[in-house]
Design a protein around this motif. Structure first.
Motif, PDB file in Angstrom:
ATOM      1  N   GLY A   9       0.834  28.984  -1.487  1.00 28.67           N
ATOM      2  CA  GLY A   9       0.464  30.386  -1.576  1.00 28.67           C
ATOM      3  C   GLY A   9      -0.873  30.655  -2.244  1.00 28.67           C
ATOM      4  O   GLY A   9      -1.501  29.770  -2.818  1.00 28.67           O
ATOM      5  N   GLU A  10      -1.277  31.923  -2.191  1.00 22.30           N
ATOM      6  CA  GLU A  10      -2.491  32.365  -2.873  1.00 22.30           C
ATOM      7  C   GLU A  10      -2.139  32.849  -4.277  1.00 22.30           C
ATOM      8  O   GLU A  10      -1.007  32.681  -4.731  1.00 22.30           O
ATOM      9  CB  GLU A  10      -3.205  33.443  -2.028  1.00 22.30           C
ATOM     10  N   ALA A  11      -3.103  33.461  -4.959  1.00 25.21           N
ATOM     11  CA  ALA A  11      -2.944  33.758  -6.379  1.00 25.21           C
ATOM     12  C   ALA A  11      -1.799  34.722  -6.679  1.00 25.21           C
ATOM     13  O   ALA A  11      -1.092  34.559  -7.682  1.00 25.21           O
ATOM     14  CB  ALA A  11      -4.253  34.319  -6.934  1.00 25.21           C
ATOM     15  N   PHE A  12      -1.584  35.724  -5.821  1.00 22.91           N
ATOM     16  CA  PHE A  12      -0.689  36.822  -6.179  1.00 22.91           C
ATOM     17  C   PHE A  12       0.626  36.832  -5.417  1.00 22.91           C
ATOM     18  O   PHE A  12       1.389  37.789  -5.515  1.00 22.91           O
ATOM     19  CB  PHE A  12      -1.411  38.160  -5.945  1.00 22.91           C
ATOM     20  N   ASP A  13       0.893  35.789  -4.672  1.00 18.78           N
ATOM     21  CA  ASP A  13       2.080  35.765  -3.808  1.00 18.78           C
ATOM     22  C   ASP A  13       3.344  35.580  -4.637  1.00 18.78           C
ATOM     23  O   ASP A  13       3.492  34.604  -5.361  1.00 18.78           O
ATOM     24  CB  ASP A  13       1.950  34.632  -2.785  1.00 18.78           C
ATOM     25  N   GLU A  14       4.271  36.537  -4.535  1.00 15.49           N
ATOM     26  CA  GLU A  14       5.504  36.460  -5.313  1.00 15.49           C
ATOM     27  C   GLU A  14       6.555  35.562  -4.677  1.00 15.49           C
ATOM     28  O   GLU A  14       7.564  35.232  -5.311  1.00 15.49           O
ATOM     29  CB  GLU A  14       6.096  37.867  -5.531  1.00 15.49           C
ATOM     30  N   PHE A  15       6.345  35.147  -3.436  1.00 14.23           N
ATOM     31  CA  PHE A  15       7.311  34.314  -2.737  1.00 14.23           C
ATOM     32  C   PHE A  15       6.864  32.861  -2.582  1.00 14.23           C
ATOM     33  O   PHE A  15       7.705  31.966  -2.502  1.00 14.23           O
ATOM     34  CB  PHE A  15       7.612  34.897  -1.345  1.00 14.23           C
ATOM     35  N   TYR A  16       5.563  32.622  -2.527  1.00 12.11           N
ATOM     36  CA  TYR A  16       5.040  31.283  -2.314  1.00 12.11           C
ATOM     37  C   TYR A  16       4.232  30.836  -3.537  1.00 12.11           C
ATOM     38  O   TYR A  16       3.271  31.493  -3.910  1.00 12.11           O
ATOM     39  CB  TYR A  16       4.165  31.241  -1.064  1.00 12.11           C
ATOM     40  N   PRO A  17       4.617  29.703  -4.161  1.00 11.44           N
ATOM     41  CA  PRO A  17       3.872  29.214  -5.328  1.00 11.44           C
ATOM     42  C   PRO A  17       2.412  28.911  -4.970  1.00 11.44           C
ATOM     43  O   PRO A  17       2.067  28.645  -3.818  1.00 11.44           O
ATOM     44  CB  PRO A  17       4.608  27.931  -5.722  1.00 11.44           C
ATOM     45  N   ASN A  18       1.568  28.947  -5.990  1.00  9.65           N
ATOM     46  CA  ASN A  18       0.154  28.606  -5.814  1.00  9.65           C
ATOM     47  C   ASN A  18       0.014  27.283  -5.076  1.00  9.65           C
ATOM     48  O   ASN A  18       0.791  26.353  -5.281  1.00  9.65           O
ATOM     49  CB  ASN A  18      -0.553  28.476  -7.163  1.00  9.65           C
ATOM     50  N   THR A  19      -1.017  27.188  -4.249  1.00  8.65           N
ATOM     51  CA  THR A  19      -1.237  25.970  -3.473  1.00  8.65           C
ATOM     52  C   THR A  19      -1.416  24.759  -4.383  1.00  8.65           C
ATOM     53  O   THR A  19      -2.272  24.751  -5.275  1.00  8.65           O
ATOM     54  CB  THR A  19      -2.458  26.135  -2.570  1.00  8.65           C
ATOM     55  N   SER A  20      -0.590  23.744  -4.157  1.00  5.91           N
ATOM     56  CA  SER A  20      -0.634  22.512  -4.942  1.00  5.91           C
ATOM     57  C   SER A  20       0.048  21.415  -4.129  1.00  5.91           C
ATOM     58  O   SER A  20       1.089  21.646  -3.517  1.00  5.91           O
ATOM     59  CB  SER A  20       0.091  22.704  -6.277  1.00  5.91           C
ATOM     60  N   LEU A  21      -0.570  20.229  -4.103  1.00  9.37           N
ATOM     61  CA  LEU A  21      -0.054  19.113  -3.306  1.00  9.37           C
ATOM     62  C   LEU A  21       0.086  17.879  -4.183  1.00  9.37           C
ATOM     63  O   LEU A  21      -0.719  17.653  -5.092  1.00  9.37           O
ATOM     64  CB  LEU A  21      -0.995  18.770  -2.153  1.00  9.37           C
ATOM     65  N   GLY A  48      -2.069  25.495 -10.420  1.00 10.13           N
ATOM     66  CA  GLY A  48      -2.248  26.886 -10.814  1.00 10.13           C
ATOM     67  C   GLY A  48      -1.101  27.442 -11.638  1.00 10.13           C
ATOM     68  O   GLY A  48      -0.196  26.725 -12.066  1.00 10.13           O
ATOM     69  N   PHE A  49      -1.148  28.774 -11.859  1.00  7.71           N
ATOM     70  CA  PHE A  49      -0.157  29.458 -12.690  1.00  7.71           C
ATOM     71  C   PHE A  49       1.282  29.046 -12.366  1.00  7.71           C
ATOM     72  O   PHE A  49       2.069  28.739 -13.253  1.00  7.71           O
ATOM     73  CB  PHE A  49      -0.223  30.982 -12.456  1.00  7.71           C
ATOM     74  N   THR A  50       1.627  29.091 -11.088  1.00  5.78           N
ATOM     75  CA  THR A  50       3.020  28.895 -10.677  1.00  5.78           C
ATOM     76  C   THR A  50       3.308  27.496 -10.144  1.00  5.78           C
ATOM     77  O   THR A  50       4.417  27.220  -9.689  1.00  5.78           O
ATOM     78  CB  THR A  50       3.410  29.934  -9.609  1.00  5.78           C
ATOM     79  N   ALA A  51       2.329  26.600 -10.221  1.00 10.07           N
ATOM     80  CA  ALA A  51       2.497  25.257  -9.675  1.00 10.07           C
ATOM     81  C   ALA A  51       3.482  24.382 -10.459  1.00 10.07           C
ATOM     82  O   ALA A  51       4.209  23.596  -9.847  1.00 10.07           O
ATOM     83  CB  ALA A  51       1.144  24.559  -9.573  1.00 10.07           C
ATOM     84  N   GLN A 250      -3.305  34.787   2.833  1.00 13.77           N
ATOM     85  CA  GLN A 250      -3.087  36.034   2.094  1.00 13.77           C
ATOM     86  C   GLN A 250      -1.650  36.518   2.317  1.00 13.77           C
ATOM     87  O   GLN A 250      -1.132  36.464   3.421  1.00 13.77           O
ATOM     88  CB  GLN A 250      -4.093  37.090   2.559  1.00 13.77           C
ATOM     89  N   ARG A 251      -0.988  36.933   1.253  1.00 10.70           N
ATOM     90  CA  ARG A 251       0.454  37.166   1.289  1.00 10.70           C
ATOM     91  C   ARG A 251       0.883  38.168   2.358  1.00 10.70           C
ATOM     92  O   ARG A 251       1.911  37.981   3.025  1.00 10.70           O
ATOM     93  CB  ARG A 251       0.952  37.600  -0.097  1.00 10.70           C
ATOM     94  N   LYS A 252       0.131  39.246   2.547  1.00 16.35           N
ATOM     95  CA  LYS A 252       0.511  40.237   3.559  1.00 16.35           C
ATOM     96  C   LYS A 252       0.273  39.682   4.965  1.00 16.35           C
ATOM     97  O   LYS A 252       1.055  39.954   5.883  1.00 16.35           O
ATOM     98  CB  LYS A 252      -0.262  41.530   3.348  1.00 16.35           C
ATOM     99  N   VAL A 253      -0.795  38.912   5.116  1.00 14.06           N
ATOM    100  CA  VAL A 253      -1.059  38.278   6.415  1.00 14.06           C
ATOM    101  C   VAL A 253       0.071  37.321   6.756  1.00 14.06           C
ATOM    102  O   VAL A 253       0.578  37.306   7.883  1.00 14.06           O
ATOM    103  CB  VAL A 253      -2.414  37.545   6.399  1.00 14.06           C
ATOM    104  N   ARG A 254       0.493  36.520   5.771  1.00 14.88           N
ATOM    105  CA  ARG A 254       1.574  35.566   6.033  1.00 14.88           C
ATOM    106  C   ARG A 254       2.873  36.292   6.352  1.00 14.88           C
ATOM    107  O   ARG A 254       3.615  35.913   7.265  1.00 14.88           O
ATOM    108  CB  ARG A 254       1.751  34.624   4.844  1.00 14.88           C
ATOM    109  N   ALA A 255       3.173  37.332   5.593  1.00 13.85           N
ATOM    110  CA  ALA A 255       4.423  38.058   5.802  1.00 13.85           C
ATOM    111  C   ALA A 255       4.478  38.716   7.177  1.00 13.85           C
ATOM    112  O   ALA A 255       5.533  38.755   7.817  1.00 13.85           O
ATOM    113  CB  ALA A 255       4.609  39.108   4.711  1.00 13.85           C
TER     114      ALA A 255
END
Length: 286
Positions: A9-21, A48-51, A250-255
């Motif tokens: 996810g991106e920075a503000f996505d409440e459903f998808y954690p920040n991008t991390s591999l 990131g924050f949620t990783a 972007q969260r809205k684009v993905r949704a």
């Protein structure tokens, strides 16, 4: 080479954690060895924050009858979570590096002893420790496992624990420049964009890669400092990439447009293109 998508996810996505591999690079077969001796290596790309939460949810686990000094078991059970040997930070935006204080403190809490290498853009050591002090004042002295920091810039390359790494600048932020990273190991290659639009340098870096993981914030157009699905497909084709995985949508684009994006990816010629979910694993066979 095995790629675990911990967050997409991106920075503000409440459903998808920040991008991390998490990247698993297998060592030669035979007796277990440390990474320094040519054994297995695990590389974490961005934190990131949620990783951290996503890391402990999706990173590989195993059972050990006895805890080792280098890989302690989780307290109270026989299940342990693989700890990375190397952490790459693409740039200093919070959704790409501000999970590190929590990760470092948890490694300490778990009893980590083995060395950790953290590398990224110029200033990575001061940025990491400044963030750590803000998050956990006075706790730095408790971090008793060795940490080595490596500053890198664009169009640099080197060897680390049996893998070849190379970098290129992409077009993201003037205040927080982002580097694209390429990893080559045992005849397989992965390119990870971090954030940003492709540049001629990052396109050269991606030439012939087995897997390109690229941020695609928008479906199309020219979003400031970000890539698009359309441009990533164009890049994958021109660079001769075998597999393409799109992240940081972007969260809205993905949704609203996830199915449209997948349908577009299915029409790509000459490349296998996917929109991974947290927990997705891609294996590049040697």
């Amino acid at each position: 080479m095995r790629i675990y998508f911990l967050g997409v996810g991106e920075a503000f996505d409440e459903f998808y954690p920040n991008t991390s591999l998490l990247i698993y690079l297998p060592g030669p077969s035979g007796p277990a060895k440390t990474p320094e001796e040519g054994g297995d290596v695990h590389v974490l790309l961005d934190c990131g924050f949620t990783a951290p939460t996503a890391y402990y949810r999706y990173a590989p686990r195993g059972a050990d009858e006895k805890e080792s000094e280098d890989q302690p078991g989780l307290r109270g059970g026989d299940q342990w979570v693989i700890q990375p040997d190397v952490i790459w930070i693409s740039h200093f935006h919070g959704d790409h590096f501000l999970g590190l204080p929590l990760m470092l403190l948890r490694f300490w809490e778990e009893g980590r002893k083995k060395m950790l290498t953290i590398f990224g853009p110029e200033g990575v050591e001061s940025k990491v420790w400044s963030a750590f002090e803000l998050a956990y004042p006075g706790f730095r002295e408790r971090i008793d496992f060795p940490i080595v920091f490596l500053n890198v810039g664009p169009e640099m390359s080197g060897e680390l624990l049996g893998m070849r790494w190379s970098t290129a600048a992409n077009a993201h932020s003037l205040s927080a420049p982002c580097l694209t990273l390429r990893l080559d190991h045992a005849g397989k290659s992965l390119v990870y964009s971090g954030d940003g639009r492709p540049t001629s340098a990052s396109e050269r870096l991606a030439q012939g890669a087995d897997l390109l993981v690229h941020e695609a914030y928008a479906l199309e157009g020219e979003p400031p400092g970000h890539g698009t699905v359309a441009r990533c497909l164009e890049l994958a084709g021109s660079a001769g990439v075998k597999h393409l995985a799109l992240v940081h949508v972007q969260r809205k684009v993905r949704a609203e447009k996830a199915e449209e994006i997948r349908a577009l990816l299915n029409t790509a010629e000459g490349v296998t293109a996917t929109l991974p979910e947290p927990g997705t694993v891609i294996v590049l066979e040697t």
